[in-house]
Design a protein around this motif. Structure first.
Motif, PDB file in Angstrom:
ATOM      1  N   TYR A   1     -17.245  -5.485  -6.603  1.00  0.00           N
ATOM      2  CA  TYR A   1     -15.938  -4.837  -6.554  1.00  0.00           C
ATOM      3  C   TYR A   1     -15.469  -4.681  -5.109  1.00  0.00           C
ATOM      4  O   TYR A   1     -14.329  -5.019  -4.768  1.00  0.00           O
ATOM      5  CB  TYR A   1     -16.007  -3.473  -7.235  1.00  0.00           C
ATOM      6  N   LEU A   2     -16.360  -4.170  -4.264  1.00  0.00           N
ATOM      7  CA  LEU A   2     -16.004  -3.956  -2.863  1.00  0.00           C
ATOM      8  C   LEU A   2     -15.732  -5.280  -2.159  1.00  0.00           C
ATOM      9  O   LEU A   2     -14.810  -5.388  -1.344  1.00  0.00           O
ATOM     10  CB  LEU A   2     -17.125  -3.195  -2.149  1.00  0.00           C
ATOM     11  N   LYS A   3     -16.539  -6.290  -2.480  1.00  0.00           N
ATOM     12  CA  LYS A   3     -16.321  -7.606  -1.869  1.00  0.00           C
ATOM     13  C   LYS A   3     -14.963  -8.184  -2.257  1.00  0.00           C
ATOM     14  O   LYS A   3     -14.266  -8.776  -1.427  1.00  0.00           O
ATOM     15  CB  LYS A   3     -17.450  -8.548  -2.292  1.00  0.00           C
ATOM     16  N   ASN A   4     -14.562  -7.994  -3.513  1.00  0.00           N
ATOM     17  CA  ASN A   4     -13.311  -8.567  -4.004  1.00  0.00           C
ATOM     18  C   ASN A   4     -12.073  -7.858  -3.464  1.00  0.00           C
ATOM     19  O   ASN A   4     -11.058  -8.500  -3.173  1.00  0.00           O
ATOM     20  CB  ASN A   4     -13.290  -8.542  -5.536  1.00  0.00           C
ATOM     21  N   PHE A   5     -12.137  -6.523  -3.355  1.00  0.00           N
ATOM     22  CA  PHE A   5     -10.945  -5.765  -2.980  1.00  0.00           C
ATOM     23  C   PHE A   5     -10.936  -5.304  -1.528  1.00  0.00           C
ATOM     24  O   PHE A   5      -9.899  -4.852  -1.045  1.00  0.00           O
ATOM     25  CB  PHE A   5     -10.788  -4.541  -3.897  1.00  0.00           C
ATOM     26  N   SER A   6     -12.073  -5.400  -0.849  1.00  0.00           N
ATOM     27  CA  SER A   6     -12.128  -4.896   0.526  1.00  0.00           C
ATOM     28  C   SER A   6     -11.201  -5.668   1.457  1.00  0.00           C
ATOM     29  O   SER A   6     -10.579  -5.081   2.357  1.00  0.00           O
ATOM     30  CB  SER A   6     -13.569  -4.962   1.053  1.00  0.00           C
ATOM     31  N   PHE A   7     -11.079  -6.973   1.257  1.00  0.00           N
ATOM     32  CA  PHE A   7     -10.258  -7.766   2.163  1.00  0.00           C
ATOM     33  C   PHE A   7      -8.775  -7.447   2.006  1.00  0.00           C
ATOM     34  O   PHE A   7      -7.999  -7.565   2.960  1.00  0.00           O
ATOM     35  CB  PHE A   7     -10.536  -9.259   1.956  1.00  0.00           C
ATOM     36  N   PHE A   8      -8.364  -7.033   0.801  1.00  0.00           N
ATOM     37  CA  PHE A   8      -6.999  -6.535   0.625  1.00  0.00           C
ATOM     38  C   PHE A   8      -6.805  -5.266   1.457  1.00  0.00           C
ATOM     39  O   PHE A   8      -5.730  -5.036   2.013  1.00  0.00           O
ATOM     40  CB  PHE A   8      -6.709  -6.243  -0.845  1.00  0.00           C
ATOM     41  N   SER A   9      -7.862  -4.449   1.521  1.00  0.00           N
ATOM     42  CA  SER A   9      -7.816  -3.230   2.332  1.00  0.00           C
ATOM     43  C   SER A   9      -7.631  -3.568   3.800  1.00  0.00           C
ATOM     44  O   SER A   9      -6.850  -2.920   4.512  1.00  0.00           O
ATOM     45  CB  SER A   9      -9.112  -2.433   2.142  1.00  0.00           C
ATOM     46  N   PHE A  10      -8.329  -4.590   4.257  1.00  0.00           N
ATOM     47  CA  PHE A  10      -8.215  -5.008   5.653  1.00  0.00           C
ATOM     48  C   PHE A  10      -6.814  -5.541   5.945  1.00  0.00           C
ATOM     49  O   PHE A  10      -6.263  -5.314   7.029  1.00  0.00           O
ATOM     50  CB  PHE A  10      -9.257  -6.077   5.981  1.00  0.00           C
ATOM     51  N   PHE A  11      -6.236  -6.244   4.967  1.00  0.00           N
ATOM     52  CA  PHE A  11      -4.878  -6.770   5.140  1.00  0.00           C
ATOM     53  C   PHE A  11      -3.878  -5.637   5.359  1.00  0.00           C
ATOM     54  O   PHE A  11      -2.906  -5.798   6.102  1.00  0.00           O
ATOM     55  CB  PHE A  11      -4.465  -7.599   3.925  1.00  0.00           C
ATOM     56  N   TYR A  12      -4.127  -4.501   4.692  1.00  0.00           N
ATOM     57  CA  TYR A  12      -3.218  -3.364   4.864  1.00  0.00           C
ATOM     58  C   TYR A  12      -3.253  -2.867   6.308  1.00  0.00           C
ATOM     59  O   TYR A  12      -2.214  -2.541   6.890  1.00  0.00           O
ATOM     60  CB  TYR A  12      -3.586  -2.218   3.922  1.00  0.00           C
ATOM     61  N   ILE A  13      -4.434  -2.820   6.880  1.00  0.00           N
ATOM     62  CA  ILE A  13      -4.566  -2.371   8.268  1.00  0.00           C
ATOM     63  C   ILE A  13      -3.849  -3.344   9.202  1.00  0.00           C
ATOM     64  O   ILE A  13      -3.141  -2.941  10.127  1.00  0.00           O
ATOM     65  CB  ILE A  13      -6.049  -2.240   8.648  1.00  0.00           C
ATOM     66  N   PHE A  14      -4.017  -4.651   8.949  1.00  0.00           N
ATOM     67  CA  PHE A  14      -3.318  -5.660   9.744  1.00  0.00           C
ATOM     68  C   PHE A  14      -1.809  -5.471   9.660  1.00  0.00           C
ATOM     69  O   PHE A  14      -1.098  -5.567  10.670  1.00  0.00           O
ATOM     70  CB  PHE A  14      -3.672  -7.070   9.249  1.00  0.00           C
ATOM     71  N   LYS A  15      -1.334  -5.185   8.444  1.00  0.00           N
ATOM     72  CA  LYS A  15       0.104  -5.106   8.195  1.00  0.00           C
ATOM     73  C   LYS A  15       0.704  -3.789   8.697  1.00  0.00           C
ATOM     74  O   LYS A  15       1.722  -3.777   9.392  1.00  0.00           O
ATOM     75  CB  LYS A  15       0.365  -5.245   6.692  1.00  0.00           C
ATOM     76  N   ALA A  16       0.061  -2.677   8.344  1.00  0.00           N
ATOM     77  CA  ALA A  16       0.627  -1.361   8.640  1.00  0.00           C
ATOM     78  C   ALA A  16       0.470  -0.967  10.101  1.00  0.00           C
ATOM     79  O   ALA A  16       1.312  -0.243  10.637  1.00  0.00           O
ATOM     80  CB  ALA A  16      -0.030  -0.313   7.739  1.00  0.00           C
ATOM     81  N   PHE A  17      -0.613  -1.413  10.730  1.00  0.00           N
ATOM     82  CA  PHE A  17      -0.875  -0.998  12.113  1.00  0.00           C
ATOM     83  C   PHE A  17      -0.839  -2.192  13.064  1.00  0.00           C
ATOM     84  O   PHE A  17      -1.611  -2.273  14.015  1.00  0.00           O
ATOM     85  CB  PHE A  17      -2.236  -0.301  12.203  1.00  0.00           C
ATOM     86  N   LYS A  18       0.063  -3.106  12.785  1.00  0.00           N
ATOM     87  CA  LYS A  18       0.140  -4.352  13.549  1.00  0.00           C
ATOM     88  C   LYS A  18       0.422  -4.112  15.023  1.00  0.00           C
ATOM     89  O   LYS A  18      -0.137  -4.771  15.901  1.00  0.00           O
ATOM     90  CB  LYS A  18       1.226  -5.254  12.950  1.00  0.00           C
ATOM     91  N   ASN A  19       1.282  -3.153  15.323  1.00  0.00           N
ATOM     92  CA  ASN A  19       1.691  -2.913  16.711  1.00  0.00           C
ATOM     93  C   ASN A  19       1.045  -1.664  17.305  1.00  0.00           C
ATOM     94  O   ASN A  19       1.492  -1.158  18.332  1.00  0.00           O
ATOM     95  CB  ASN A  19       3.223  -2.782  16.776  1.00  0.00           C
ATOM     96  N   LYS A  20       0.010  -1.141  16.639  1.00  0.00           N
ATOM     97  CA  LYS A  20      -0.663   0.061  17.130  1.00  0.00           C
ATOM     98  C   LYS A  20      -1.891  -0.319  17.957  1.00  0.00           C
ATOM     99  O   LYS A  20      -2.563  -1.308  17.692  1.00  0.00           O
ATOM    100  CB  LYS A  20      -1.092   0.942  15.945  1.00  0.00           C
TER     101      LYS A  20
END
Length: 251
Positions: free
Chosen positions: A180-199
């Motif tokens: 479960y963590l392997k499948n959904f964790s990378f979506f979690s990482f994408f959120y960090i890339f997207k939401a905090f792109k300029n931070k």
């Protein structure tokens, strides 16, 4: 005027239903396979109804055609393999419909339909992938925290007991926490890339989240998901480094 407002409210509620069903996918996987199947079916039905009612535009790119060819090839090859005279064909006689490989390969078409529907909704700006990524981050972080609690205290928040080296957290006696963590964790990482792109703390936050997920997968005891997760992290690091290199060259 009142009738127009009612129609708009109906469309709004239908869109909201589709959004809720889509954004909560990571949660339903925690609750069990039956709930996942029900949610997937409801999402497909509600989405198809919305697409037809709003006359949304489908787009068929090369990826969609590749997926269609793959599923067709898989179904045809499975059918030929098991219907040809021999040992495999003899085994079909003793199998129920739900265990029949041909039936299973046909049912997999629902994932093709699911991909096309999600692509159509995203293309028409009905769903926002960033919200799905946030939902994934919340759910995977909860599972990680629950596994850590189970490892430290011997019990998770729901009272499930740790079994030797296995810490399944909210999944109880199902050994799928690592997957479960392997499948959904990378979506979690994408959120960090997207939401905090300029931070400035983008990299630090990403390292913390990756470490949390890596620790939880390690404690779950699932070896294959751990290897696949590490492989995915290596790809992220390489892509991140390449992105920075290209950014510096553009400057």
């Amino acid at each position: 005027m009142l009738k127009l407002k009612i129609i708009k409210n109906q469309k709004f509620s239908e869109i909201k239903l589709v959004e809720v069903l889509f954004y909560t996918f990571p949660l339903w996987f925690i609750l069990g396979n039956l709930v996942v199947s029900i949610n997937t079916l409801l999402f497909i039905i509600a989405s198809l109804f919305l697409i037809k009612k709003m006359k949304l535009t489908f787009r068929f790119n090369n990826l969609n055609w590749l997926l269609i060819i793959f599923f067709l090839y898989f179904f045809i090859s499975t059918t030929i393999q098991f219907l040809s005279p021999g040992i495999l064909n003899d085994r079909l006689e003793n199998l129920s419909l739900e265990d029949n490989p041909i039936f299973k390969s046909f049912v997999l078409v629902r994932f093709l339909v699911l991909v096309i529907i999600i692509d159509t909704l995203y293309f028409n700006k009905i769903i926002n992938l960033e919200k799905f990524f946030l939902s994934s981050l919340i759910c995977t972080s909860f599972v990680c925290s629950d596994i850590l609690l189970q490892y430290v205290t011997g019990f998770d928040i729901f009272g499930y007991k740790r079994e030797g080296a296995w810490n399944m957290g909210p999944f109880g006696d199902e050994w799928i926490a690592g997957s479960y963590l392997k499948n959904f964790s990378f979506f979690s990482f994408f959120y960090i890339f997207k939401a905090f792109k300029n931070k400035n703390f983008n990299t630090s936050l990403l390292i913390i989240v990756i470490t949390l997920h890596l620790t939880a997968i390690l404690l779950s005891g699932n070896k294959m998901p751990l290897l696949l997760f590490l492989f995915g992290c290596v790809l992220i690091i390489l892509l991140r480094s390449e992105e920075r290199r290209v950014g510096k060259e553009c400057r």
